[in-house]
Write a protein that holds these residues in place. Structure first.
Motif, PDB file in Angstrom:
ATOM      1  N   ARG B 162       0.814  -1.196   0.000  1.00  0.00           N
ATOM      2  CA  ARG B 162       0.000   0.000   0.000  1.00  0.00           C
ATOM      3  C   ARG B 162       0.855   1.257   0.000  1.00  0.00           C
ATOM      4  NH1 ARG B 162      -1.650   0.360   4.633  1.00  0.00           N
ATOM      5  NH2 ARG B 162      -2.701  -1.631   4.689  1.00  0.00           N
ATOM      6  N   PRO B 163       0.545   2.200  -0.859  1.00  0.00           N
ATOM      7  CA  PRO B 163       1.328   3.432  -0.852  1.00  0.00           C
ATOM      8  C   PRO B 163       1.032   4.233   0.407  1.00  0.00           C
ATOM      9  CG  PRO B 163      -0.538   3.661  -2.298  1.00  0.00           C
ATOM     10  CD  PRO B 163      -0.527   2.234  -1.841  1.00  0.00           C
ATOM     11  N   LYS B 164       1.963   5.054   0.780  1.00  0.00           N
ATOM     12  CA  LYS B 164       1.746   5.894   1.949  1.00  0.00           C
ATOM     13  C   LYS B 164       0.876   7.081   1.538  1.00  0.00           C
ATOM     14  CE  LYS B 164       4.702   3.660   4.646  1.00  0.00           C
ATOM     15  NZ  LYS B 164       4.538   2.425   3.860  1.00  0.00           N
ATOM     16  N   GLY B 165      -0.270   7.157   2.141  1.00  0.00           N
ATOM     17  CA  GLY B 165      -1.148   8.288   1.838  1.00  0.00           C
ATOM     18  C   GLY B 165      -1.811   8.120   0.490  1.00  0.00           C
ATOM     19  N   THR B 166      -2.639   9.067   0.152  1.00  0.00           N
ATOM     20  CA  THR B 166      -3.300   9.000  -1.138  1.00  0.00           C
ATOM     21  C   THR B 166      -2.471   9.768  -2.142  1.00  0.00           C
ATOM     22  OG1 THR B 166      -4.585  10.784  -0.277  1.00  0.00           O
ATOM     23  CG2 THR B 166      -5.657   8.658  -0.429  1.00  0.00           C
ATOM     24  N   VAL B 167      -2.313   9.189  -3.298  1.00  0.00           N
ATOM     25  CA  VAL B 167      -1.392   9.792  -4.246  1.00  0.00           C
ATOM     26  C   VAL B 167      -2.139  10.458  -5.384  1.00  0.00           C
ATOM     27  CG1 VAL B 167       0.553   9.387  -5.728  1.00  0.00           C
ATOM     28  CG2 VAL B 167       0.315   8.088  -3.627  1.00  0.00           C
TER      29      VAL B 167
END
Lengths: 465, 379
Positions: B162-167
């Motif tokens: 999962r990426p950190k935060g919304t991209v």
């Protein structure tokens, strides 16, 4: 030296001494050059490389709107379709043939005579029924040795010394009395065109289409832009699907040996070196163009519009103008891509150019990384061959994936990419026209004091902490 | 241009009128699902058309292979679509909202389900083999325990990847996810049910709907069949029921609150994700009904892409009425139905273009719709 360098392809990378990226680009170029020389131009992989390159041009065009300006275009296929249809029609015109509408329906009478749509009646004595069920004029009536037999499905079959007539099941089409040769002499549009010229016209028309589509959609963003582009593309699709004289309708149209496109006098086939060279040259030019655009004033304006259109306007950026530029270039590249696709495939059928084709191109853009040129190229490289390779038997399990299952892979790919890696496999670097990438921008926004901050515990905290 | 030659009298006929009523009722039923979901999470749920298609397929299979009566099959299709709607929400959209700590794990049930459904194809479990429709239901149910195993593994992977935060912009991500879901569901239907269009045989329909007895009355030279009356009656019934739920029940009040302001509603103790799930359930159930009725009306042609055009046109109806506005969706459905019926009378091959044209015109000139509030920021 450096000031000159920046006008060259890869100049920036050389100036910045990013040797790895220079090396990679050169390696890819050398690989693409060597591929057909080693395998031969008719090898399957070369064919796939052509397909990938052609669609990469389209994906780069779509990326300008979706990635650079941040508008989700679901109707991109209309440019591909228009490019393909225009190219085919011009190739047919060039050879002095009019597209399908010159062929008339033929009815076979009870007494063996043949009646054309315009009322021309040919007596049974003039018509010879052949062994395969088709009919032709008896030799005395033969008009020209370059006309065609046309099968009941509308497909044209070149046939020397026979002419005009059709029909195995009692229906079909025929050339009118004026045949290919006579049209050649009198038709106002007939002149010799290089394929490059045809492609430019196809691309230019699509650029105009893009601008025309941009006029009403200029103020739309987000979902409404997506759904309006979808709606317009559907209307264009219905038009192409129902306009038999232009596109061949449901059957589509195909090129035959006499309307093979030429480039500087060389005939182009999907497996000829000239076509390979043309496609790769177009791809290279496209990459250079979109890369330079992205790093130009225009590209920075697009980035500003994507991040916040209101703020961009407040800073004096003429958002309407730059959006129009994006629409035009995007449409142009779509037209070029569609034009090459039609030649590569040798046939154009409107029914295959529906909205799901847009989704296909979108998949590659999303997979690679919206807004990132190398991402889009990489996405195209692993996405477009997928369907080809899914046809193969899976080695260990000994099962063959049904071809239609590839759509499932595409759909799940979109879901999973959005879920686990929404920035794509090779996301844009923050240096391309903006000072922060989106994640950083979000983080900065989150750190601003607000009255109520509904903070998800898993949102990144501010960069300072 | 002879295809466009028509006279005004061709348009104002009873045939066009009844056709408009029928199409309008069906589009309104589908449009409600779009508008309710959009009203709360601001997402064009592209997969809604596929729920419509899946409901039709399940209903058809239950009628033909398990010889269920129409009403029972419709109820079963509704139940299946309710599950499907929630699964879609949990698997695809909930993780993007990222408000629930368990979201990732719960959501993977759905993706597991999809994987298992696909796998079932390779093991030859096709709907037309063996017990037919019941097998499909069996797969759906049997998939759940299997999916639980998949969850554990995928859940772990999800945590790693999962990426950190919304991209990306969240709205764009959600829209692309919806398109992906739509494509995936279409293909699943194609793999499981086959690519050939299937008719609804007359034998499985109630006897009053087929043959000579099907004609209810004749008005202005146009025959109105019981099929059409059933469509009108069920549509009105569903709409009244929906209106009751939204206006007079607790969950309805919660839905209205969420549509007004999700965050504030959440502060007031409304479980927003639960409300959204219920919204998906209601919309999906109505789509299932619409699907079966649609298939009965057009006399079959149940196939994996049947959901696309009705879906997009129903979305147009939702926009026309004012997206987020349930009564607007009903009105919009009727108007779009009328447009298409007129389109059929003028140029049948362009019938969809009329609906698309109307939708584009509304988005350009009155984006808040006929019953929406002007000035409200949309899209």
């Amino acid at each position: 030296m450096n000031s000159l360098l920046k006008y060259l392809p890869l100049g920036d990378a050389i100036a910045a001494k990013k040797w790895s990226s220079v090396g990679l680009s050169v390696a890819i170029a050398v690989f693409l050059l060597l591929l057909p020389l080693v395998l031969g131009f008719d090898h399957r992989f070369v064919n796939i490389a052509l397909f990938v390159a052609i669609f990469a041009v389209g994906a780069l065009g779509l990326n300008i709107v979706v990635g650079s300006t941040g508008l989700l275009d679901l109707g991109y296929v209309m440019f591909l379709a228009t490019g393909a249809v225009v190219t085919f029609n011009m190739l047919l015109l060039e050879k002095g043939e009019l597209p399908n509408h010159v062929y008339q329906r033929v009815t076979i009478q009870m007494d063996g005579a043949v009646e054309l749509e315009d009322g021309t009646r040919l007596d049974a004595a003039d018509v010879v029924k052949q062994a395969d069920g088709t009919r032709k004029l008896s030799t005395g009536q033969s008009i020209d040795n370059e006309s065609y037999l046309i099968s009941a499905s509308g497909q044209r079959i070149p046939s020397k010394n026979s002419s005009v007539l059709i029909a195995s099941d009692g229906s079909g089409w025929a050339l009118p009395v004026g045949n290919a040769k006579s049209i050649n002499g009198s038709h106002p549009f007939v002149f010799d065109m290089s394929l490059l010229f045809i492609m430019l016209i196809a691309g230019g028309l699509c650029a105009v289409l893009g601008i025309l589509r941009g006029i009403p959609t200029l103020k739309l963003t987000g979902d409404y832009y997506a759904i309006v582009t979808l709606g317009i593309a559907e209307m264009v699709f219905l038009f192409y699907f129902n306009t038999r004289w232009l596109t061949g309708g449901a059957n589509g149209m195909s090129l035959d040996s006499s309307s093979t496109p030429t480039l500087f006098g060389t005939e182009l086939y999907y497996d000829s070196a000239a076509f390979y060279g043309l496609v790769m040259a177009v791809l290279a030019l496209t990459v250079i163009m979109v890369d330079r655009l992205d790093r130009s004033r225009t590209g920075r304006a697009w980035a500003a519009i994507r991040l916040d259109e209101t703020a961009a306007r407040a800073c004096g950026i003429d958002a309407s103008k730059y959006k129009m530029i994006a629409f035009a270039i995007s449409g142009f590249l779509g037209g070029i891509s569609g034009s090459l696709y039609a030649i590569w495939l040798g046939t154009v059928a409107a029914k295959d150019l529906d909205v799901w084709m847009s989704v296909l191109v979108l998949c590659a853009v999303v997979l690679g990384g919206m807004g990132s040129i190398r991402g889009v190229l990489f996405g195209s490289l692993i996405f477009f061959p997928l369907r080809e390779f899914l046809r193969e038997e899976i080695p260990v399990l000994q099962v063959r994936v049904p071809p239609e299952a590839s759509n499932l892979v595409y759909g799940l790919l979109l879901i999973f990419v959005m879920r686990f890696r929404p920035q794509g496999l090779l996301p844009r670097s923050k240096s391309s026209g903006e000072t922060m990438d989106d994640a950083q921008r979000k983080a900065v926004q989150a750190s601003q004091p607000r009255l109520f901050v509904m903070k998800d515990s898993r949102e990144p905290s501010s960069p300072n902490s | 241009m002879d295809t466009l030659a028509f006279s005004v009298s061709d348009i104002f006929t009873f045939e066009v009128f009844f056709n408009a009523l029928t199409l309008g009722a069906l589009y309104a039923l589908i449009a409600v699902g779009y508008t309710m979901v959009y009203g709360i999470i601001k997402l064009i749920n592209f997969a809604h058309g596929e729920i419509f298609m899946m409901g039709t397929f399940l209903g058809l299979l239950l009628m033909t292979n398990a010889s269920m009566p129409l009403a029972l099959a419709m109820l079963a299709a509704m139940a299946a679509c309710v599950i499907l709607g929630v699964v879609i929400d949990f698997s695809a959209y909930l993780p993007l909202r990222r408000q629930h700590p368990l979201a990732d794990n719960v959501s993977l049930i759905g993706l597991g389900l999809i994987s298992v459904l696909t796998l079932s194809y390779f093991f030859g479990v096709r709907s037309d083999v063996g017990a037919g429709g019941m097998a499909v239901i069996g797969i759906l149910l049997g998939a759940v325990p299997l999916a639980v195993f998949v969850i554990a593994i995928l859940g772990l992977l999800g945590r790693l990847g999962r990426p950190k935060g919304t991209v990306q912009s969240d709205r764009l991500s959600a829209l692309i996810t919806a398109i992906g879901m739509s494509l995936a569901l279409q293909t699943i239907a194609q793999l499981v049910f086959g690519a050939d269009p299937r008719p609804i045989p007359d034998e499985v329909l109630p006897s009053f709907m087929v043959g000579d007895g099907a004609k209810a009355f004749v008005l202005g030279g146009t025959q109105v069949t019981f099929k059409e009356i059933i469509i009108w009656v069920s549509a009105v019934g569903m709409m009244v029921g929906l209106e009751y739920i939204v206006q007079y029940t607790r969950i309805g009040k919660a839905m209205r609150a969420c549509a007004l302001d999700k965050d504030t509603a959440s502060l007031m103790g409304v479980n927003v994700n639960y409300v959204i799930a219920v919204t998906f359930m209601i919309g999906s159930a109505m789509a299932a009904v619409a699907g079966l009725l649609y298939a009965i009306k057009v006399g079959g042609n149940v196939y994996f892409r049947m959901g696309y055009y009705p879906g997009v046109i129903a979305f147009a109806a939702a926009v026309l009425g004012g997206i987020g506005n349930i009564r607007g969706a009903m009105l919009g459905g009727l108007l779009i139905g009328l447009t298409e019926a007129i389109g059929v009378a003028i140029a049948p091959e362009y019938k969809f273009a009329f609906a698309f044209g109307l939708m584009i015109a509304v988005i350009l000139f009155r984006p808040w719709g006929l019953l929406g509030k002007a000035g409200a920021k949309r899209a």
